[in-house]
Each structure stands twice: as structure tokens, then as C-alpha cells.
Enzyme design. Structure first.
Site, PDB file in Angstrom:
ATOM      1  N   GLY A  14       0.827  -1.203   0.000  1.00  5.03           N
ATOM      2  CA  GLY A  14       0.000   0.000   0.000  1.00  5.03           C
ATOM      3  C   GLY A  14       0.862   1.254   0.000  1.00  5.03           C
ATOM      4  N   GLY A  16      -0.305   4.421   0.022  1.00  6.80           N
ATOM      5  CA  GLY A  16      -1.120   5.584   0.410  1.00  6.80           C
ATOM      6  C   GLY A  16      -0.359   6.428   1.427  1.00  6.80           C
ATOM      7  N   PHE A  17      -1.112   7.203   2.202  1.00  3.43           N
ATOM      8  CA  PHE A  17      -0.462   8.086   3.186  1.00  3.43           C
ATOM      9  C   PHE A  17       0.435   7.292   4.140  1.00  3.43           C
ATOM     10  CE2 PHE A  17      -4.219  10.833   2.322  1.00  3.43           C
ATOM     11  CZ  PHE A  17      -3.518  11.954   1.926  1.00  3.43           C
ATOM     12  N   VAL A  83      -1.689  -7.416  -4.051  1.00  2.00           N
ATOM     13  CA  VAL A  83      -1.504  -8.495  -3.077  1.00  2.00           C
ATOM     14  C   VAL A  83      -2.853  -9.169  -2.836  1.00  2.00           C
ATOM     15  CG1 VAL A  83      -0.925  -8.998  -0.673  1.00  2.00           C
ATOM     16  CG2 VAL A  83       0.530  -7.479  -2.028  1.00  2.00           C
ATOM     17  N   GLU A 174     -19.017  17.413   1.792  1.00  2.00           N
ATOM     18  CA  GLU A 174     -18.126  18.084   0.839  1.00  2.00           C
ATOM     19  C   GLU A 174     -18.600  17.891  -0.606  1.00  2.00           C
ATOM     20  OE1 GLU A 174     -14.242  16.558   2.039  1.00  2.00           O
ATOM     21  OE2 GLU A 174     -13.858  18.423   3.104  1.00  2.00           O
ATOM     22  N   ASP A 304      -5.997   3.442   7.531  1.00  2.00           N
ATOM     23  CA  ASP A 304      -7.407   3.033   7.473  1.00  2.00           C
ATOM     24  C   ASP A 304      -7.587   1.526   7.599  1.00  2.00           C
ATOM     25  OD1 ASP A 304      -7.987   5.649   6.961  1.00  2.00           O
ATOM     26  OD2 ASP A 304      -9.079   5.286   5.098  1.00  2.00           O
TER      27      ASP A 304
HETATM   28  C1  LIG Z   1     -13.404  11.389  -0.159  1.00  2.00           C
HETATM   29  C2  LIG Z   1     -12.468  11.367   1.025  1.00  2.00           C
HETATM   30  C3  LIG Z   1     -12.124  12.554   1.654  1.00  2.00           C
HETATM   31  C4  LIG Z   1     -11.244  12.547   2.724  1.00  2.00           C
HETATM   32  N1  LIG Z   1     -10.893  13.740   3.308  1.00  2.00           N
HETATM   33  C5  LIG Z   1      -9.972  13.751   4.282  1.00  2.00           C
HETATM   34  C6  LIG Z   1      -9.545  14.979   4.827  1.00  2.00           C
HETATM   35  O1  LIG Z   1     -10.039  16.041   4.446  1.00  2.00           O
HETATM   36  N2  LIG Z   1      -8.573  14.961   5.781  1.00  2.00           N
HETATM   37  C7  LIG Z   1      -8.011  13.779   6.206  1.00  2.00           C
HETATM   38  O2  LIG Z   1      -7.116  13.806   7.058  1.00  2.00           O
HETATM   39  N3  LIG Z   1      -8.420  12.599   5.728  1.00  2.00           N
HETATM   40  C8  LIG Z   1      -9.378  12.551   4.769  1.00  2.00           C
HETATM   41  N4  LIG Z   1      -9.792  11.363   4.260  1.00  2.00           N
HETATM   42  C9  LIG Z   1      -9.267  10.117   4.833  1.00  2.00           C
HETATM   43  C10 LIG Z   1      -7.876   9.808   4.317  1.00  2.00           C
HETATM   44  O3  LIG Z   1      -7.799  10.024   2.934  1.00  2.00           O
HETATM   45  C11 LIG Z   1      -7.551   8.352   4.650  1.00  2.00           C
HETATM   46  O4  LIG Z   1      -7.637   8.215   6.056  1.00  2.00           O
HETATM   47  C12 LIG Z   1      -6.145   7.984   4.192  1.00  2.00           C
HETATM   48  O5  LIG Z   1      -6.079   8.017   2.787  1.00  2.00           O
HETATM   49  C13 LIG Z   1      -5.755   6.591   4.681  1.00  2.00           C
HETATM   50  O6  LIG Z   1      -4.459   6.341   4.258  1.00  2.00           O
HETATM   51  P1  LIG Z   1      -3.976   4.849   4.050  1.00  2.00           P
HETATM   52  O7  LIG Z   1      -2.535   4.931   3.676  1.00  2.00           O
HETATM   53  O8  LIG Z   1      -4.355   4.043   5.218  1.00  2.00           O
HETATM   54  O9  LIG Z   1      -4.831   4.292   2.839  1.00  2.00           O
HETATM   55  P2  LIG Z   1      -4.962   4.813   1.340  1.00  2.00           P
HETATM   56  O10 LIG Z   1      -4.555   6.231   1.220  1.00  2.00           O
HETATM   57  O11 LIG Z   1      -6.313   4.419   0.903  1.00  2.00           O
HETATM   58  O12 LIG Z   1      -3.882   3.927   0.562  1.00  2.00           O
HETATM   59  C14 LIG Z   1      -4.050   2.551   0.400  1.00  2.00           C
HETATM   60  C15 LIG Z   1      -3.199   2.088  -0.765  1.00  2.00           C
HETATM   61  O13 LIG Z   1      -3.207   0.663  -0.811  1.00  2.00           O
HETATM   62  C16 LIG Z   1      -3.315   0.233  -2.146  1.00  2.00           C
HETATM   63  N5  LIG Z   1      -3.909  -1.109  -2.136  1.00  2.00           N
HETATM   64  C17 LIG Z   1      -5.146  -1.454  -1.703  1.00  2.00           C
HETATM   65  N6  LIG Z   1      -5.321  -2.787  -1.784  1.00  2.00           N
HETATM   66  C18 LIG Z   1      -4.163  -3.290  -2.277  1.00  2.00           C
HETATM   67  C19 LIG Z   1      -3.729  -4.616  -2.570  1.00  2.00           C
HETATM   68  N7  LIG Z   1      -4.493  -5.670  -2.355  1.00  2.00           N
HETATM   69  N8  LIG Z   1      -2.485  -4.782  -3.080  1.00  2.00           N
HETATM   70  C20 LIG Z   1      -1.675  -3.712  -3.308  1.00  2.00           C
HETATM   71  N9  LIG Z   1      -2.050  -2.434  -3.019  1.00  2.00           N
HETATM   72  C21 LIG Z   1      -3.269  -2.230  -2.507  1.00  2.00           C
HETATM   73  C22 LIG Z   1      -4.183   1.290  -2.807  1.00  2.00           C
HETATM   74  O14 LIG Z   1      -3.965   1.309  -4.219  1.00  2.00           O
HETATM   75  C23 LIG Z   1      -3.707   2.566  -2.119  1.00  2.00           C
HETATM   76  O15 LIG Z   1      -2.652   3.167  -2.829  1.00  2.00           O
HETATM   77  C24 LIG Z   1     -10.701  11.328   3.195  1.00  2.00           C
HETATM   78  C25 LIG Z   1     -11.050  10.127   2.573  1.00  2.00           C
HETATM   79  C26 LIG Z   1     -11.926  10.142   1.503  1.00  2.00           C
HETATM   80  C27 LIG Z   1     -12.278   8.847   0.830  1.00  2.00           C
END
Ligand SMILES: Cc1cc2nc3c(=O)[nH]c(=O)nc-3n(C[C@H](O)[C@H](O)[C@H](O)COP(=O)(O)OP(=O)(O)OC[C@H]3O[C@@H](n4cnc5c(N)ncnc54)[C@H](O)[C@@H]3O)c2cc1C
Length: 446
Positions: A14, A16-17, A83, A174, A304
Site C-alpha cells: 500500500g 497511500g499516506f 496483493v 463536501e 485506514d
Molecule cells: C473522499 C475522502 C475525503 C477525505 N478527506 C480527508 C480529509 O479532508 N482529511 C483527512 O485527514 N483525511 C481525509 N480522508 C481520509 C484519508 O484520505 C484516509 O484516512 C487515508 O487516505 C488513509 O491512508 P492509508 O494509507 O491508510 O490508505 P490509502 O490512502 O487508501 O492507501 C491505500 C493504498 O493501498 C493500495 N492497495 C489497496 N489494496 C491493495 C492490494 N491488495 N495490493 C496492493 N495495493 C493495494 C491502494 O492502491 C492505495 O494506494 C478522506 C477520505 C476520503 C475517501
């Protein structure tokens, strides 16, 4: 043994953030090599997805190439693969493409997906907003209904210009605000022949207040801001079914629409069920305060994807800042483990919660005592906090240019109908028995 083999290997799933922050921090150490696996080749910026969906921002504003993001770190190897299975005992992941990666440490940070709570037809017919593809799909649908209605104005009677947002949390509020701005400020000049004044945005929530986690004052502020923009709030009403041509509500009424936006809740990404790891609320992985998975030392779950204990034994919210800080903390703990030290409990530095309600309203609750901000100050706080979350200077500059363009002008030049919503809409013969006197609206269907 070559130099690479002597380094501890960290497999991160992953980008993401959470995953990206973890990888970047680890990469500063000479003792580690990182394999960063993501099913996409980009890092997406979820807080701006609603602006992508409503053509305020373009795709490069909300996504950056992962390889570009880590180009200065030769000890990070990026793999674009999905994955599909995890063996937490051996810290090995297997991908859909048939590869396996085994690490001395494994970090799982695959984020969330929409939770439809078993609502009939929602998975098939609603438009969730939790990934870049979903935002593009929604943008395509929004533009398609305008184009179709412009070609055949009778489609307005079938609810072509009705938009139903399900869920009054931050995402729902939003997107409803931004949709209302699009309808009120942009579309009337662009669709001169179309009765855009018939367009409606409905926000449906089974609770009584918008933005439930915010202080009470923010609930009222958000409701007034949306109502000023013409959004019709249907509070205390549930969604029973999302059919292809309408949304059926728990009070027996229905709204004709081809665009039901699902902002009704989140659950862990599908991989959670294939990990063999303990799952809790929302299907998320249960972790100790040091972010390792319960029962599996050396395996971390972040952002998340995890239920992360916060102060007062509450779990931390699903926020970008929780994910980003958690990613950095996990990296610190992994480096401590490599050095033979004990990992420490994650301490989250709370930057507050914020939501933007269209172009001229925002709410924020910041600090431990939750000081409330609204209007331009909240808007500035939102910009500041979200700029910090963005991964690079280029993205910040480009997003701010597009924002400013939209803020001072009313046009949205990025209205590209790319048919990401999987093609043309089947309008059929039209809905029967609906009243279409003033606007295509809530219609009782007993
Ligand atoms: C519409 C929206 C608005 C938001 N607004 C805010 C805000 O204003 N402020 C704030 O702080 N937070 C906000 N959030 C929440 C924030 O974006 C999430 O909490 C944050 O993105 C979580 O980060 P993460 O790294 O856990 O997951 P993610 O950012 O979702 O990253 C997960 C990554 O895992 C990858 N992945 C998934 N499954 C697999 C797999 N099986 N194999 C390989 N890769 C995989 C995906 O491609 C992705 O790149 C918002 C969320 C949404 C949906």
C-alpha cells in the site's frame, strides 16, 4: 552475501499516506531495503477526490507516480502488483501476478473501501468515492447526465439532473457542497439551452445532524451552508435501496436519479479477509499501541486498514494525518527493532478535523479542546493542513493553481467526459407514475 542481503528487508503493501510515509522514513536508514507494493502505480490524495469528481481539479492534482515520489531513495523498490494473500507467520505476501515477497518485517497499509451495509442495489448502482477510479467514474456520470439532458430535455423528468448523496459525514457534505456549486455557478452558463434550474442535490442521512464527529455548532453551520446553496437535506431518513433509476427511502418515498453518490461509510480493504489476522470493527486489523498486529510481532498494520488505539481507549479516526503519522511511527519502531530496542506506543499529534463545504464555506475543530472555526479561517486551516499531507511540492503548486482558478472564476475547464462510468446510460422507456410538475423530486411510491 551482497550488501543488499545484509540489510533488513521491509515489505510494505500500500502506497497511500501510511505506506509511503513509512517507506520514505525507512529509506533514510542504510540498514534497510524496502519493497513497496501497490496495485496502482500512483499515490492518490483522497481528500481531494470530491474535487476531481466535480471537475474542480484534474487527475494529476490528486495522484502522483509512486516511482517519482521515491525517486531519491535507491533502497526503495516499487512493484505495481495486487496483493491477494498474506502469510503473517512467515511475513510473506503473494500477488495476483503470482509473485511472492518475504520480509523481515511486513507492513500492511491497504486502506479502505465503501461499506454499503448490505443496502440493496447500492453496490451495483451507487457511486462510491474512495479511490481515484471511483472519482473519475462519478465525474463521468455527472457530465454524462448533463450531456444527455441537453440532447433530450425530457430526461429531466426521469431525474437526469437529480443527484442524491447518501451520508452526511465529511465526504457527503463536501461532495454535496461542490455539486451544488457546479450546478449553480458553472452549468447555467455552459448549458444555455438546458433548464439547469431543475437540477437538485439531495443529501440523505439516517442521523439528525451533518458532520456528526464535529461540535454541535458545526452541524448547524454545515446545514445552513448547504441549504444556502440549494441542497435539500433529508435527515432522519434511511436509504432502503439504490435502484438503477431511483433511490428508495425508508419513509416510503423515492427520488428519481441516475447519480446516487455513496458516502455512507467505510470498511477495511478486501485484503483484510485474506490475511488471517485479527479483525475488529469495520473489518479492520486489530493492532497494539506500537502498531504491530496482535499475535504477530514483526507485522505492522497502519492507517485506514487498522483499528489503532488512541487515548481514552477509543480507536483513532480514519484520517490522512493518522495514516501519515502512523507510517512514520512504524518506521521508527522497525528501526528500533533492528537496533535491538523495544518499539514504543504510537502518539498521535491531533491536527483537528475539517471539512470544506463548496467554494466559500468550511468548518474545522482544532486542538485538544476542539476550538471551532468556520468561514475563511477554517478554509485557510483546511488548505494548510492538506498542503502538509500532499506528497510533493509540484502537486501542491498545481492543486493550488487549479483551486485559485476555480475560486476566482466560476468555470471548470476540466469537464472531460471520458466515459469512466462504463458507457452510455440506458434511459429505457422512462419512469411511470412520477409527478414532474415543478422539479423532478421526491415522489411517493406507495
Ligand atoms: C473522499 C475522502 C475525503 C477525505 N478527506 C480527508 C480529509 O479532508 N482529511 C483527512 O485527514 N483525511 C481525509 N480522508 C481520509 C484519508 O484520505 C484516509 O484516512 C487515508 O487516505 C488513509 O491512508 P492509508 O494509507 O491508510 O490508505 P490509502 O490512502 O487508501 O492507501 C491505500 C493504498 O493501498 C493500495 N492497495 C489497496 N489494496 C491493495 C492490494 N491488495 N495490493 C496492493 N495495493 C493495494 C491502494 O492502491 C492505495 O494506494 C478522506 C477520505 C476520503 C475517501
Amino acid at each position: 552475501m551482497n550488501n543488499q542481503d545484509s540489510k533488513a528487508h521491509v515489505v510494505i503493501v500500500g502506497g497511500g499516506f501510511a505506506g509511503l510515509a513509512c517507506a520514505r522514513k525507512l529509506a533514510k536508514s542504510d540498514d534497510v531495503r524496502v519493497t513497496l507494493i501497490d496495485k496502482h502505480n500512483y499515490h492518490q490524495f483522497q481528500p481531494l477526490l470530491y474535487q476531481l469528481a466535480t471537475a474542480e481539479l484534474s487527475t494529476p492534482d490528486v495522484a502522483t507516480s509512486l516511482r517519482y515520489s521515491v525517486r531519491n531513495h535507491p533502497n526503495i523498490d516499487v512493484k505495481m502488483q495486487e496483493v491477494t494473500a498474506v502469510n503473517p507467520e512467515t511475513r510473506t505476501v503473494t500477488t495476483r501476478e503470482g509473485e511472492s515477497y518475504q520480509g523481515d518485517f511486513l507492513v500492511l497499509a491497504v486502506g479502505s473501501q465503501a461499506n454499503f451495509f448490505g443496502t440493496a442495489g447500492a453496490k451495483e448502482n451507487a457511486f462510491p468515492l474512495y479511490s481515484l477510479e471511483e472519482a473519475q467514474r462519478l465525474r463521468s456520470r455527472i457530465l454524462a447526465v448533463f450531456e444527455d439532458a441537453d440532447r433530450d430535455p425530457k430526461l429531466v423528468e426521469q431525474g437526469a439532473l437529480n443527484f442524491v448523496v447518501v451520508g452526511g459525514g465529511a465526504t457527503g457534505t463536501e461532495i454535496a457542497g461542490s455539486l451544488a456549486d457546479l450546478i449553480k455557478l458553472t452549468m447555467p452558463t455552459e448549458y444555455g439551452d438546458l433548464a439547469v434550474n431543475y437540477a437538485r442535490v439531495y443529501l440523505v442521512d439516517h442521523g439528525e445532524a451533518l458532520l456528526a464527529p464535529f461540535p454541535v455548532k458545526a452541524h448547524d453551520y454545515a446545514a445552513q451552508a448547504l441549504q444556502r446553496k440549494g441542497v435539500q437535506l433529508l435527515m432522519g431518513v434511511g436509504v432502503k435501496e439504490v435502484a438503477p433509476d431511483r433511490v428508495l427511502l425508508s419513509d416510503g418515498s423515492s427520488i428519481l436519479t441516475r447519480t446516487a453518490v455513496w458516502a455512507g461509510g467505510l470498511m477495511a480493504a478486501p485484503l483484510a479477509a485474506d490475511t488471517g489476522l485479527p479483525q475488529g470493527h469495520g473489518g479492520r486489523i486489530e493492532v497494539w499501541p506500537d502498531l504491530t498486529v496482535k499475535g504477530f510481532p514483526g507485522v505492522y498494520a497502519l492507517g485506514d486498514f487498522a483499528n489503532i488505539p488512541g487515548p481514552d481507549s477509543e480507536v483513532l479516526p480514519q484520517l490522512g494525518s493518522v495514516a501519515q503519522q502512523g507510517g512514520e511511527w512504524a518506521a521508527k519502531n522497525i528501526l528500533a527493532e533492528i537496533a535491538g530496542e523495544t518499539p514504543t506506543p504510537f502518539r498521535y499529534h491531533d491536527k483537528g478535523i475539517m471539512a470544506m463545504i463548496g467554494r466559500d464555506a468550511a468548518v474545522a475543530a482544532v486542538g485538544k479542546k476542539r476550538h471551532e472555526l468556520d468561514g475563511p479561517i477554517a478554509f485557510a486551516a483546511w488548505l494548510g493542513v492538506h498542503a502538509l499531507l500532499m506528497s510533493g511540492v509540484r502537486e501542491r503548486v498545481e492543486a493550488f493553481i487549479d483551486w485559485a482558478w476555480n475560486y476566482f472564476g466560476k468555470s471548470r475547464p476540466i469537464q472531460v467526459l471520458d466515459r469512466s462510468d462504463e458507457g452510455r446510460i440506458d434511459w429505457g422507456e422512462g419512469a411511470e407514475g412520477e409527478s414532474v410538475s415543478d422539479a423532478p423530486h421526491v415522489t411517493t411510491v406507495h
